[in-house]
Design a protein around this motif. Structure first.
Motif, mmCIF file in Angstrom:
data_model
loop_
_atom_site.group_PDB
_atom_site.id
_atom_site.type_symbol
_atom_site.label_atom_id
_atom_site.label_comp_id
_atom_site.label_asym_id
_atom_site.label_seq_id
_atom_site.Cartn_x
_atom_site.Cartn_y
_atom_site.Cartn_z
ATOM 1 N N PRO A 153 33.184 31.295 41.609
ATOM 2 C CA PRO A 153 32.163 31.634 40.599
ATOM 3 C C PRO A 153 32.623 31.208 39.205
ATOM 4 N N ALA A 154 31.691 31.252 38.257
ATOM 5 C CA ALA A 154 31.996 30.841 36.891
ATOM 6 C C ALA A 154 32.906 31.845 36.205
ATOM 7 N N GLN A 155 32.861 33.100 36.607
ATOM 8 C CA GLN A 155 33.733 34.126 36.042
ATOM 9 C C GLN A 155 34.247 35.009 37.174
ATOM 10 N N SER A 156 35.323 35.739 36.902
ATOM 11 C CA SER A 156 35.901 36.621 37.914
ATOM 12 C C SER A 156 34.837 37.625 38.383
ATOM 13 N N VAL A 176 41.485 46.533 37.424
ATOM 14 C CA VAL A 176 41.959 45.181 37.132
ATOM 15 C C VAL A 176 41.300 44.578 35.896
ATOM 16 N N GLY A 177 40.221 45.182 35.384
ATOM 17 C CA GLY A 177 39.578 44.670 34.182
ATOM 18 C C GLY A 177 38.546 43.610 34.452
ATOM 19 N N VAL A 178 37.834 43.682 35.589
ATOM 20 C CA VAL A 178 36.767 42.741 35.925
ATOM 21 C C VAL A 178 35.461 43.526 35.939
ATOM 22 N N ASP A 179 34.450 43.021 35.191
ATOM 23 C CA ASP A 179 33.211 43.794 35.022
ATOM 24 C C ASP A 179 32.091 43.386 35.977
ATOM 25 N N THR A 180 32.093 42.193 36.519
ATOM 26 C CA THR A 180 30.970 41.687 37.316
ATOM 27 C C THR A 180 31.114 42.118 38.772
ATOM 28 N N LEU A 194 37.660 40.247 45.716
ATOM 29 C CA LEU A 194 37.836 40.026 44.283
ATOM 30 C C LEU A 194 38.292 38.592 44.070
ATOM 31 N N VAL A 195 37.402 37.794 43.457
ATOM 32 C CA VAL A 195 37.718 36.387 43.201
ATOM 33 C C VAL A 195 38.077 36.251 41.731
ATOM 34 N N LEU A 196 39.309 35.828 41.448
ATOM 35 C CA LEU A 196 39.806 35.676 40.083
ATOM 36 C C LEU A 196 39.762 34.226 39.688
ATOM 37 N N VAL A 197 39.054 33.961 38.572
ATOM 38 C CA VAL A 197 39.047 32.595 38.042
ATOM 39 C C VAL A 197 39.823 32.524 36.734
#
Length: 202
Positions: A153-156, A176-180, A194-197
């Protein structure tokens, strides 16, 4: 003393009238004179009793078997006070009463045993392992770090298999600090992915 022994001569007082009764016994009575008092009792008394009962039954004063007169033996049931409406639609006595509070339902709690896959799509070495350690420190028990494959994705983003996993995904996001967060069974697999970009800590 017999008449032969009577020493005195007869006079006018000894002459007996032919109309006078002889001896001390009365003439025998007729059968009617003996029975008429009984006839009176047997006939007149029932007629008088019947007339008295008929009169009392018309006037309502005939005593019943319980000792009370007719018209007084009926039981009078308790009378209820009439309900006076005041136009408000509320019953009397409810003024000032607080409405009953609706039972509160507890908010769903996160399930820490939910499988969480941490996928590194940011090309940052050791990022998936470090974030997985943070989740395990928060109490998650089924965390697996790995590298992301395919299109990222474009963002995490945190993917969940169903909406009922959102409370658990919210805890992952705050840790972890991911909002989406998105619902995608294909991306989430059996639990949460959880996909981290980017590096959330950077």
């Amino acid at each position: 003393m017999s008449k032969a022994d009577y020493p005195y001569p007869e006079d006018e007082f000894d002459a007996i009238s032919p109309d006078a009764p002889t001896g001390v016994h009365r003439a025998p009575r007729s059968a009617w004179s003996r029975w008429w008092p009984f006839v009176v009792v047997l006939v007149v008394v029932p007629v008088l009793a019947y007339g008295a009962v008929a009169y009392l039954s018309r006037t309502g004063d005939l005593p019943l078997s319980g000792g009370s007169s007719q018209g007084q033996g009926e039981e009078v049931g308790p009378t209820e006070d009439p309900v006076v409406e005041d136009g408000t639609g509320e019953e009397p006595g409810t003024e000032g009463e607080a409405p009953e509070a609706e039972p509160t339902t507890e908010a769903p709690q996160p399930v820490l045993s939910t499988p969480v896959a941490v996928l590194n799509g940011a090309r940052v070495s050791g990022l998936a392992g470090r974030v997985a350690d943070e989740l395990e420190a928060a109490g998650f028990t089924a965390v697996s770090p790995d590298n992301a494959t395919g299109t990222v994705p474009a963002q995490s983003t945190i993917y969940i298999a169903s909406e009922d996993l959102r409370p658990t995904a919210d805890l992952v996001a705050s840790t972890v600090g991911v909002d989406t967060i998105e619902v995608s069974p294909q991306q989430a697999g059996a639990g949460i992915s959880l996909v981290l970009v980017t590096d959330p800590d950077a």
